[in-house]
Scaffold this motif. Structure first.
Motif, PDB file in Angstrom:
ATOM      1  N   PRO A 179       0.712  -1.312  -0.027  1.00 46.92           N
ATOM      2  CA  PRO A 179       0.125  -0.066   0.086  1.00 46.92           C
ATOM      3  C   PRO A 179       0.773   1.177   0.082  1.00 46.92           C
ATOM      4  O   PRO A 179       0.443   2.415  -0.609  1.00 46.92           O
ATOM      5  CB  PRO A 179      -0.771  -0.140   1.239  1.00 46.92           C
ATOM      6  N   VAL A 180       2.077   1.230   0.445  1.00 48.31           N
ATOM      7  CA  VAL A 180       2.791   2.450   0.345  1.00 48.31           C
ATOM      8  C   VAL A 180       3.018   3.072  -0.738  1.00 48.31           C
ATOM      9  O   VAL A 180       3.432   3.926  -1.037  1.00 48.31           O
ATOM     10  CB  VAL A 180       4.031   2.105   1.377  1.00 48.31           C
ATOM     11  N   VAL A 200      10.872   2.123   1.399  1.00 47.36           N
ATOM     12  CA  VAL A 200      10.450   3.263   0.750  1.00 47.36           C
ATOM     13  C   VAL A 200       9.520   3.648   2.200  1.00 47.36           C
ATOM     14  O   VAL A 200       8.552   2.986   2.590  1.00 47.36           O
ATOM     15  CB  VAL A 200       9.364   2.916  -0.253  1.00 47.36           C
ATOM     16  N   GLY A 201       9.628   4.970   2.606  1.00 47.52           N
ATOM     17  CA  GLY A 201       8.877   5.331   3.888  1.00 47.52           C
ATOM     18  C   GLY A 201       9.111   4.201   4.916  1.00 47.52           C
ATOM     19  O   GLY A 201       8.025   3.996   6.105  1.00 47.52           O
ATOM     20  N   GLY A 202      10.173   3.756   5.157  1.00 43.20           N
ATOM     21  CA  GLY A 202      10.592   2.859   6.213  1.00 43.20           C
ATOM     22  C   GLY A 202       9.900   1.337   5.839  1.00 43.20           C
ATOM     23  O   GLY A 202      10.120   0.452   6.790  1.00 43.20           O
ATOM     24  N   VAL A 203       9.512   1.102   4.606  1.00 45.51           N
ATOM     25  CA  VAL A 203       8.778  -0.074   4.473  1.00 45.51           C
ATOM     26  C   VAL A 203       9.573  -0.743   3.583  1.00 45.51           C
ATOM     27  O   VAL A 203      10.199  -0.168   2.329  1.00 45.51           O
ATOM     28  CB  VAL A 203       7.330  -0.152   3.867  1.00 45.51           C
ATOM     29  N   ASP A 230      -4.866  10.582   1.594  1.00 45.25           N
ATOM     30  CA  ASP A 230      -5.829   9.931   2.006  1.00 45.25           C
ATOM     31  C   ASP A 230      -6.367   8.704   1.038  1.00 45.25           C
ATOM     32  O   ASP A 230      -7.487   8.097   1.317  1.00 45.25           O
ATOM     33  CB  ASP A 230      -7.257  11.066   2.299  1.00 45.25           C
ATOM     34  N   THR A 231      -5.861   8.496  -0.095  1.00 39.01           N
ATOM     35  CA  THR A 231      -6.306   7.467  -0.995  1.00 39.01           C
ATOM     36  C   THR A 231      -6.171   6.055  -0.213  1.00 39.01           C
ATOM     37  O   THR A 231      -5.252   5.547   0.532  1.00 39.01           O
ATOM     38  CB  THR A 231      -5.193   7.247  -2.061  1.00 39.01           C
ATOM     39  N   ARG A 232      -7.257   5.309  -0.367  1.00 41.59           N
ATOM     40  CA  ARG A 232      -7.317   4.033   0.418  1.00 41.59           C
ATOM     41  C   ARG A 232      -6.733   2.967  -0.518  1.00 41.59           C
ATOM     42  O   ARG A 232      -7.480   2.587  -1.473  1.00 41.59           O
ATOM     43  CB  ARG A 232      -8.713   3.565   0.615  1.00 41.59           C
ATOM     44  N   ALA A 233      -5.551   2.417  -0.151  1.00 38.26           N
ATOM     45  CA  ALA A 233      -5.118   1.562  -1.012  1.00 38.26           C
ATOM     46  C   ALA A 233      -5.541   0.143  -0.809  1.00 38.26           C
ATOM     47  O   ALA A 233      -5.930  -0.192   0.764  1.00 38.26           O
ATOM     48  CB  ALA A 233      -3.457   1.536  -0.831  1.00 38.26           C
ATOM     49  N   PRO A 234      -5.676  -0.914  -1.765  1.00 37.52           N
ATOM     50  CA  PRO A 234      -6.423  -2.148  -1.346  1.00 37.52           C
ATOM     51  C   PRO A 234      -5.279  -2.881  -0.357  1.00 37.52           C
ATOM     52  O   PRO A 234      -3.940  -2.774  -0.570  1.00 37.52           O
ATOM     53  CB  PRO A 234      -6.116  -2.772  -2.755  1.00 37.52           C
ATOM     54  N   ARG A 235      -6.041  -3.528   0.518  1.00 37.89           N
ATOM     55  CA  ARG A 235      -5.067  -4.323   1.503  1.00 37.89           C
ATOM     56  C   ARG A 235      -5.691  -5.712   1.852  1.00 37.89           C
ATOM     57  O   ARG A 235      -6.796  -5.873   1.527  1.00 37.89           O
ATOM     58  CB  ARG A 235      -5.104  -3.448   2.827  1.00 37.89           C
ATOM     59  N   GLY A 236      -4.896  -6.634   2.296  1.00 37.24           N
ATOM     60  CA  GLY A 236      -5.424  -7.913   2.708  1.00 37.24           C
ATOM     61  C   GLY A 236      -5.160  -9.016   1.478  1.00 37.24           C
ATOM     62  O   GLY A 236      -5.266  -8.623   0.329  1.00 37.24           O
TER      63      GLY A 236
END
Length: 292
Positions: A179-180, A200-203, A230-236
């Motif tokens: 998601p990052v 990337v950003g600690g990930v 605030d974009t909702r990235a797909p997760r899971g």
């Protein structure tokens, strides 16, 4: 351990486990069928020379000096009138086989199911292990700061995330989705370790393939210069499976083609369809499909 490593390993292990379970079930049933057929063949201890005298209802009639039997034989009309070796049960001569009869074919197919399932399972485990070892080795290398752009490329059914690495020689690195990446500004400075692993950003974002120096093929979509945070990235797991399920769609056609070539009928179609479906899912996971 970074959260991406946990996510990537979890999904990779899940798809690998699905393949291994299907291969185990196929191998088990194939072995049971093979064992039964071998037991039947082992009981046919007597040998003689006979003649195929007729063919009807999927079986040939075979006669030899000490007996006669009907033997299941696909396309048996082509052997009518020929001399043939006969293996039969001395206690019950009506139980017999001849070279090329259905029992021999079924025994060979069952053994093939075992060996094919084992080969697929070993290939999946080996490919996954090599990918993990290469990624871990790169992650331990010295890092350098580089400017990258995140792009998405669609080629056929596959959509993947890539990092476009600026420098004297421009490179493109395919990476597993995280998601990052969705909110990564373009361009951004990231730490690149071993030329393959980006932080990337600690990930930690791991490669899903080898970096290339020629722009990869496919329909390109660039990240915005300033993505909405605030974009909702797909997760899971569900979001990933929803995207990767498309790779299971061709499985019935592959199964039909295999059953036609092998002559194994409905059983062969089911077996090949299941293996093709789970391999499609595993292949999407290995290549790093992007659900965003």
């Amino acid at each position: 351990m970074s959260r991406f490593r946990v996510r990537a390993l979890r999904y990779g292990l899940f798809t690998t486990a699905v393949v291994l379970v299907v291969c185990f079930v196929v191998a088990l049933f194939s072995w049971l069928s093979y064992s039964d057929d071998r037991a039947v063949l082992a009981s046919l201890t007597s040998r003689d020379t006979g003649e195929v005298v007729s063919f009807s209802d999927g079986a040939v009639e075979v006669r030899w000096p000490s007996g006669t039997a009907r033997v299941a034989y696909e396309n048996g009309a082509r052997v009518v009138g020929r001399q043939t070796q006969v293996a039969f049960d001395p206690a019950d001569p009506s139980r017999a086989v001849i070279p090329g009869s259905d029992l021999f074919l079924e025994t060979g197919r069952a053994l093939g199911g075992v060996t094919f399932s084992v080969a697929v399972a070993l290939l999946v485990v080996l490919a996954g292990a090599v990918r993990v070892l290469l990624a871990v080795r790169s992650a331990r290398a010295q890092g350098t700061t580089v400017s990258v752009r995140r792009i998405r490329l669609q080629s056929g059914l596959m959509v993947r995330s890539w990092l476009e690495v600026e420098g004297p020689v421009e490179r493109w690195l395919p990476v597993y989705y995280d998601p990052v990446l969705v909110t990564l500004p373009s361009p951004s400075d990231v730490e690149l370790r071993g030329g393959r692993v980006a932080v990337v950003g600690g990930v930690t974002v791991y490669p899903s393939g080898r970096p290339v120096t020629k722009h990869p093929r496919g329909r390109r979509l660039d990240n915005p210069v300033r993505p909405d945070p605030d974009t909702r990235a797909p997760r899971g797991l569900v979001a990933q499976l929803r995207v990767d399920a498309v790779f299971m769609v061709p499985a019935p056609v592959v199964g039909l083609f295999w059953a036609y070539l092998d002559g194994s009928g409905f059983t062969g179609w089911i077996t090949a369809t299941l293996i093709a479906a789970v391999l499609g899912l595993w292949w999407a996971a290995l290549r790093g499909s992007d659900p965003s």
